[in-house]
Design an enzyme around this catalytic site. Structure first.
Site, mmCIF file in Angstrom:
data_model
loop_
_atom_site.group_PDB
_atom_site.id
_atom_site.type_symbol
_atom_site.label_atom_id
_atom_site.label_comp_id
_atom_site.label_asym_id
_atom_site.label_seq_id
_atom_site.Cartn_x
_atom_site.Cartn_y
_atom_site.Cartn_z
ATOM 1 N N ARG A 1 31.218 27.234 35.203
ATOM 2 C CA ARG A 1 32.278 28.224 35.351
ATOM 3 C C ARG A 1 33.287 27.710 36.380
ATOM 4 O O ARG A 1 32.890 27.184 37.415
ATOM 5 C CB ARG A 1 31.685 29.561 35.832
ATOM 6 N N ARG B 1 33.090 46.749 43.173
ATOM 7 C CA ARG B 1 33.334 45.697 44.165
ATOM 8 C C ARG B 1 34.316 46.129 45.228
ATOM 9 O O ARG B 1 34.553 45.384 46.183
ATOM 10 C CB ARG B 1 33.830 44.440 43.469
ATOM 11 N N ARG C 1 24.484 25.821 38.988
ATOM 12 C CA ARG C 1 24.440 26.676 37.797
ATOM 13 C C ARG C 1 25.405 26.195 36.714
ATOM 14 O O ARG C 1 26.546 25.874 36.987
ATOM 15 C CB ARG C 1 24.814 28.101 38.230
HETATM 16 P P1 AMP Z 1 30.925 37.981 38.039
HETATM 17 O O1 AMP Z 1 30.460 37.408 36.741
HETATM 18 O O2 AMP Z 1 30.393 39.368 38.265
HETATM 19 O O3 AMP Z 1 30.686 37.051 39.198
HETATM 20 O O4 AMP Z 1 32.509 38.160 37.911
HETATM 21 C C1 AMP Z 1 33.357 37.043 37.704
HETATM 22 C C2 AMP Z 1 34.784 37.391 38.080
HETATM 23 O O5 AMP Z 1 35.250 38.488 37.266
HETATM 24 C C3 AMP Z 1 34.980 37.854 39.514
HETATM 25 O O6 AMP Z 1 35.101 36.777 40.415
HETATM 26 C C4 AMP Z 1 36.272 38.657 39.371
HETATM 27 O O7 AMP Z 1 37.398 37.813 39.232
HETATM 28 C C5 AMP Z 1 36.080 39.351 38.030
HETATM 29 N N1 AMP Z 1 35.372 40.654 38.191
HETATM 30 C C6 AMP Z 1 34.175 41.006 37.632
HETATM 31 N N2 AMP Z 1 33.841 42.259 37.978
HETATM 32 C C7 AMP Z 1 34.840 42.715 38.769
HETATM 33 C C8 AMP Z 1 35.093 43.934 39.473
HETATM 34 N N3 AMP Z 1 34.222 44.961 39.427
HETATM 35 N N4 AMP Z 1 36.227 44.049 40.196
HETATM 36 C C9 AMP Z 1 37.126 43.048 40.239
HETATM 37 N N5 AMP Z 1 36.957 41.869 39.641
HETATM 38 C C10 AMP Z 1 35.828 41.686 38.899
#
Ligand code: AMP
Length: 214
Positions: free
Chosen positions: A156, A88, A127
């Site tokens: 969430r 990211r 969702r």
């Molecule tokens: P996601 O399920 O991929 O939308 O991730 C949910 C949350 O987890 C994000 O909003 C971040 O707070 C954290 N997160 C997940 N993957 C990353 C990453 N590669 N870098 C930084 N934060 C992450």
């Protein structure tokens, strides 16, 4: 084959990543899932990540690279991996390149899921997810039960409207430059139109991938 799935929250990376992992017989590694599981268990990793996650901010790059290093070194990932939501930021892309290089491997392609902001707000706002197995659901209400494991469905915290808008802004600011980084490093980037049904998107994704693999 190591594939990086890139795209804003709600673009369908999880759904398509699962399908791709099943068809390529490699694990899907999703840092968001790993972090949410750690938060639920109350581990030190979870405690460190929780506040940033609830706000919709990113957790520190070192935390993510630690998860990546461990997951990619596991025997299940020997044949490859689908990295969902992992890269990211540019430092994460650089760190992942170092991790793969030490394993004698590389990122083979980036799949970029493209979808309009309007559609993303609609998808994420509707969702719910299972509080136990994390399966996402559409058109199901908070408090209903998950048919996979019987867990209760929740929204969430980061799927509340304010957090959604913030996550989209974070994506634009920090993740869009990742695409430029991969372009500069000559990694194939496959842009996938992610509007439409999961089956339609999967068909486009497989067609794009077939070009790279042939
Ligand atoms: P996601 O399920 O991929 O939308 O991730 C949910 C949350 O987890 C994000 O909003 C971040 O707070 C954290 N997160 C997940 N993957 C990353 C990453 N590669 N870098 C930084 N934060 C992450």
């Amino acid at each position: 084959m190591i594939l990086v799935l890139l795209g804003p929250p709600g673009a369908g990376k999880g759904t398509q990543g699962d399908r791709l992992a099943a068809s390529l017989k490699v694990p899907r590694i999703a840092t968001g899932d790993v972090l949410r599981a750690a938060v639920l268990k109350g581990t030190p990793l979870g405690m460190e990540a929780k506040a940033a996650m609830d706000r919709g901010d990113l957790v520190p790059d070192e935390v993510i690279l630690g998860i990546m290093q461990e997951a990619l070194s596991a025997p299940e990932a020997e044949r490859g991996a689908i990295l969902d939501g992992v890269v990211r930021t540019v430092p994460q892309a650089e760190g992942l390149a170092r991790v793969t290089a030490t394993l004698g491997r590389q990122v083979d392609a980036v799949l970029l899921f493209e979808v309009s902001e309007e559609e993303l707000l609609r998808r994420l706002g509707g969702r719910t997810v299972c509080s136990v197995c994390q399966t996402p659901f559409k058109g199901r209400e908070v408090g209903e039960l998950c048919e996979k494991c019987g867990g209760r469905l929740i929204r969430r915290k980061d799927d509340e409207p304010e957090a959604i808008r913030h996550r989209l802004a974070v994506f634009q600011a920090q993740t869009a430059p990742v695409v430029a980084w991969y372009r500069a490093s000559s990694t194939p980037i496959l842009a996938i139109d992610a509007a439409g049904t999961p089956d339609e998107v999967e068909a486009r994704m497989l067609a794009a991938l077939a070009q790279v693999r042939s």
